[in-house]
Structures are given as C-alpha cells and as structure tokens.
Enzyme design. Structure first.
Site, PDB file in Angstrom:
ATOM      1  N   ASP A  88       0.842  -1.201   0.000  1.00 17.86           N
ATOM      2  CA  ASP A  88       0.000   0.000   0.000  1.00 17.86           C
ATOM      3  C   ASP A  88       0.881   1.257   0.000  1.00 17.86           C
ATOM      4  O   ASP A  88       1.815   1.345  -0.792  1.00 17.86           O
ATOM      5  CB  ASP A  88      -0.966  -0.060   1.202  1.00 17.86           C
ATOM      6  CG  ASP A  88      -2.108   0.943   1.107  1.00 17.86           C
ATOM      7  OD1 ASP A  88      -3.117   0.648   0.455  1.00 17.86           O
ATOM      8  OD2 ASP A  88      -1.966   2.043   1.677  1.00 17.86           O
ATOM      9  N   TYR A 122      -2.951  11.317   1.673  1.00 16.69           N
ATOM     10  CA  TYR A 122      -3.523  11.329   0.313  1.00 16.69           C
ATOM     11  C   TYR A 122      -3.500  12.747  -0.258  1.00 16.69           C
ATOM     12  O   TYR A 122      -3.082  12.958  -1.392  1.00 16.69           O
ATOM     13  CB  TYR A 122      -4.965  10.796   0.335  1.00 16.69           C
ATOM     14  CG  TYR A 122      -5.043   9.326   0.655  1.00 16.69           C
ATOM     15  CD1 TYR A 122      -4.915   8.876   1.969  1.00 16.69           C
ATOM     16  CD2 TYR A 122      -5.219   8.383  -0.348  1.00 16.69           C
ATOM     17  CE1 TYR A 122      -4.971   7.523   2.263  1.00 16.69           C
ATOM     18  CE2 TYR A 122      -5.273   7.022  -0.059  1.00 16.69           C
ATOM     19  CZ  TYR A 122      -5.156   6.601   1.249  1.00 16.69           C
ATOM     20  OH  TYR A 122      -5.199   5.268   1.539  1.00 16.69           O
ATOM     21  N   HIS A 143      -4.567  -7.636  -0.270  1.00 10.76           N
ATOM     22  CA  HIS A 143      -3.920  -6.351  -0.059  1.00 10.76           C
ATOM     23  C   HIS A 143      -3.137  -6.282   1.252  1.00 10.76           C
ATOM     24  O   HIS A 143      -2.123  -5.619   1.336  1.00 10.76           O
ATOM     25  CB  HIS A 143      -4.996  -5.267  -0.088  1.00 10.76           C
ATOM     26  CG  HIS A 143      -4.444  -3.887  -0.109  1.00 10.76           C
ATOM     27  ND1 HIS A 143      -3.670  -3.426  -1.145  1.00 10.76           N
ATOM     28  CD2 HIS A 143      -4.538  -2.866   0.772  1.00 10.76           C
ATOM     29  CE1 HIS A 143      -3.312  -2.172  -0.892  1.00 10.76           C
ATOM     30  NE2 HIS A 143      -3.818  -1.813   0.262  1.00 10.76           N
TER      31      HIS A 143
END
Ligand SMILES: *[C@@H]1O[C@H](CO)[C@@H](O)[C@H](O)[C@H]1NC(C)=O
Ligand SMILES: *[C@@H]1O[C@H](CO)[C@@H](O)[C@H](O)[C@H]1NC(C)=O
Length: 457
Positions: free
Chosen positions: A225, A371, A428
């Site tokens: 990630d 982000y 993930h």
C-alpha cells in the site's frame, strides 16, 4: 486508395509519429530531485532531541472509559438493505457483531501486553516524534537491516506475525533481518505534521533520516500500500542508502503506462501472457471497479479534515470505515458474504487492534492527509512517477490485491527488477494475512539482491 483514403492514411501516420515522439519524450527518466527536509513540528523550528527513548503502549483509563461509553451509547446503526451484503458499504449486521465483540470480549489491557512484545522506541526527526519497533536478532549469523512500512488503513499491527519469521534463524538460511518498523508520520503513535506539505516524497526523507539516526548506512525497504509507494520512492531518490526494495503492490503510476495498456488492448497477447491479459482486460471492467472502490480516495485527497471529524468522534464509524477496506482488500468477492470473510484470514482481535491504534491515538485525520499531500499540485515538481527506480527491486503480486499491473508495464519503472512472483492466495494486507508466504518471498528476493551487492563491491 482513393483521395480520401490517402488523406486519412497520411493523417493517421502523422498522428502515430506524433504519439510515438510524445511517448518517447514522456518516457525519459527525469533527474532525481533534491528533496527538502524541513521542520514539520508545531510553531517555530526547534532543534531535534536526537535521543532514542524506549516506548510502551500504555493508554490511560480515561481514554478507555470514554471508549466504553461511546460503544455502549452509540446510536442505532441504519439497517442495511436486505439483499445488499456489503455493496452499499459495510453491512449493519456484521458491524453490530463486531461492536458486540469489541464491547464484551476485546480486552485492551491484554492486547497492550501483546502490542508491547517487541522493543519499541521514539525519536525526533524534523520536529516529529517517530514511533518504531526495532528488533535486533541475538545471533552470530549475518543481520541485514530491513525497514518495513505499512499503509492506510493499516499500522505496525500488520507486522506482528511476520516479524518473528523475518528475525528468527532458520535452517538453510545464512542471514536474518534486523527490523525497523515505524508508524508512518501521522499514523498511530507517530506525530503528524503541523505544517502542510508532508507527502510521500517528503515522508521518504523522514524515514531515511530515521534509519540514519539508528546508524544504518545501507538497508533494504519493504512495503505494501503506501508502504510500497514509499519503498519505491526511497529506492528512487536515495539509491546511496537503499540497497534494494521489495513491494507487495508494485505500481507504475507514469501516465504513459495507462496509454500503453490502452494501445496494447488491441492485441494484448503480443505484449503479455494470457494470465496477465485476463487480469486487466477488458479495461472497462477494471475502470468500473476502480470507480466503485475509489470514492474514499477522492475524499481523503481533498477533504480529509472534514471526513475525519466524524470518524474521530465515533468508534463505530471508525471501525466501519476501516473494516470495509479489509473486506474489499482481502478478496473482492467477500463483499458478497454476510460475514465479509473477516474471520477466514483474520480474527476480530487482530482487526480491532488495528482500529484501536487509530482510535487511541486520534490519528485517523492525520493519516488520511497523506492522500491530499501526495496527490496535490505541489508534488508534481518532483516528477516522481516518471523517474526510473534503479536499485534492485522485487514485486510480490498477490491475486486478491486491489491493483495489478503486468510485468511489461512494471519494468518501465523498476528497470532493475530482479524478482517478480505471482501468488494464488493473499490480498492487499498480505503481511497480516499470509505472513509465511510474504516472508519467504522477501528472503528469496533479498538473497538475490545480496549476491548483486557483493559482486558490485
Ligand atoms: C501504565 O501507566 C500507569 C500509570 O500511568 C502505570 O501505573 C502502569 O504501570 C503502566 N503500565 C505499563 C505496562 O507500563
Ligand atoms: C475469494 O472468495 C471466493 C468466495 O468466497 C472464493 O470462491 C475464492 O476462491 C476466493 N479466492 C481466493 C483467491 O482466495
């Protein structure tokens, strides 16, 4: 060829030449940027306290009592549509079950003992107190430093199963890893920035400086990630420090790679294996999955603070938001199962440990800012997505991971890829889900990289 046909042929040829030239221009690897290393702490700059302080997780009774209260007094969770499972977000029946477990069976003081099983420390880097696990194996065989990096919505909790596998001496292996596993700035027990601009590139500088503080001059980096993005970024901009990288979820974000995938769609088997073709085409399916699953990304990349207010005020809301990602990220079909498959690969204790790390540290908002700070305009100056990663690289591709790119695309970025493997199991959150498989792959890849390192010397 008629008049019109000739004309179209000439126009088409000109376009092809133009596109070819553009692709070539865009593919050129820009120079490695010099990354600023400013002070991220509150107020005016003060010198870092460079001491290394032992750290233990020990949350006050106040915080735990307050949490208990909120879990008892949370408002009714709106009932999910009868036939919807997790298609509108996490299902209310599953969420209620998790909250029951959290209230009645989850014992934080016991979990604290577990979370404190590895030595942990804090030290100040560029004004931020950075928390990290540091495991130095007690053995005479070679110890290789490895920085392991989690992502969002993860934490160092993801590494509790894999750390022993990476640090314990095993038959047939002539080295073990010395592990540094930090909480990313703004995550869990590490401070978040007080100033804007701490994106993935700047965060790579903080993590590099942490390793230098600990006395490491050359080390490997592993991650999934955001951890994967950070590992790739560190390998790209600090080749003097980074011996090599291992990523689960390797990505090439260069816009040219999307163009290539589109062009290749006319005759994909010419560029890729059948299996790779199946994983990405038709592109329309891939795109619609991305649209369905990326709403959170847009919100976090634009208004993390607003979103964070609610999540930070409601433990039930926070658990819903985080656990939904564990359902989708572990196996995309789990969203069709009432139980979300959460107990197939994990258990509620593990998952709530991770949620708790966000809750007790108030860190969901600061975590989501990564982000916004990474996708904003200011980051474009680094051109980071277009710079080739020249250090030895390895990619572990897990079948249920959220993103997938074929080797042909990855090699444009990871120009020195020494190891790439596909796995038929795992998703993930691979470190937490399949620690045995992941650790084995890390050993295999880094064994190859060490051979390169010694032949270089
Ligand atoms: C946690 O802190 C309390 C008081 O702040 C102390 O009494 C207790 O011993 C600490 N527990 C651990 C495991 O360090
Ligand atoms: C994903 O889940 C589905 C449904 O539960 C199952 O049939 C499939 O085998 C799983 N795939 C993997 C790779 O785990």
């Amino acid at each position: 060829m008629g008049k019109c046909g000739k004309f179209l042929f000439i126009v088409a040829s000109l376009i092809a030449v133009f596109v070819g030239v553009k692709i070539k221009e865009c593919s050129k690897s820009p120079p490695i940027p010099t990354v600023p290393e400013p002070y991220w702490g509150p107020g005016k700059e003060v010198k870092d306290d460079t001491t290394i302080k032992p750290f233990k997780v020990n949350i006050s009774d106040n915080v735990l009592d307050d949490l208990k209260n909120r879990l008892l007094r949370h408002r009714l969770i709106t009932k999910s549509l009868e036939d919807s499972n997790h298609h509108y977000g996490i299902n209310s029946a599953l969420l209620s079950e998790v909250v029951d477990f959290w209230r009645n069976d989850y014992d934080w003081r016991k979990r604290e003992v577990y979370l404190n099983k590895f030595p942990q420390f804090k030290t100040q880097i560029q004004g931020l107190d950075i928390h990290y696990i540091h495991v130095k194996p007690d053995t005479n065989i070679q110890k290789i430093p490895l920085l392991i990096l989690h992502g969002w919505p993860g934490s160092v909790r993801e590494f509790y199963e894999i750390i022993p596998m990476l640090t314990e001496v095993q038959k047939g292996r002539n080295f073990v890893f010395e592990i540094v596993a930090p909480s990313l700035p703004g995550y869990g027990f590490s401070d978040g920035a007080s100033k804007s601009g701490l994106g993935a590139v700047e965060m790579s500088a903080v993590l590099k400086n942490l390793m230098i503080r600990l006395g490491y001059k050359r080390f490997y980096v592993q991650g999934g990630d955001w951890g994967s993005t950070l590992a790739a970024t560190m390998g790209t901009i600090y080749p003097d420090y980074v011996k090599g990288i291992h990523c689960n979820m390797c990505m090439n974000y260069n816009p040219v790679s999307y163009l290539k995938l589109f062009v290749a769609s006319f005759y994909p088997t010419y560029f890729m294996t059948e299996k790779e073709v199946e994983s990405i085409y038709p592109l329309s399916n891939l795109m619609s999955k991305h649209v369905l699953e990326s709403g959170y990304f847009h919100l976090q990349a634009t208004k993390p603070d607003t979103l964070g207010v609610g999540l930070n005020d409601s433990p039930v809301g926070l658990a819903a938001y985080i656990l939904e990602k564990f359902i989708i990220g572990t196996n995309y079909s789990y969203r069709n199962r009432m139980d979300g498959g959460l107990k197939i690969k994990f258990d509620y204790n593990k998952l709530l440990d991770n949620v708790m790390i966000y809750w007790v540290t108030n860190s969901i908002t600061t975590s989501m800012r990564l982000y916004s700070e990474t996708v904003n305009v200011a980051q474009r100056k680094y051109n980071i997505n277009k710079i080739e990663t020249k250090v030895p690289s390895a990619c572990a591709q897990f079948i249920n991971d959220l993103f997938y790119q074929p080797e042909w695309i990855l090699r444009d970025k990871y120009v020195n890829m020494v190891h790439l493997k596909n796995f038929d199991d795992g998703g993930h959150f691979a470190a937490l889900e399949v620690p045995g498989v992941l650790s084995q792959d890390i050993f295999e890849a880094i064994t190859k990289m060490e051979v390169l390192e010694t032949t270089k010397e």
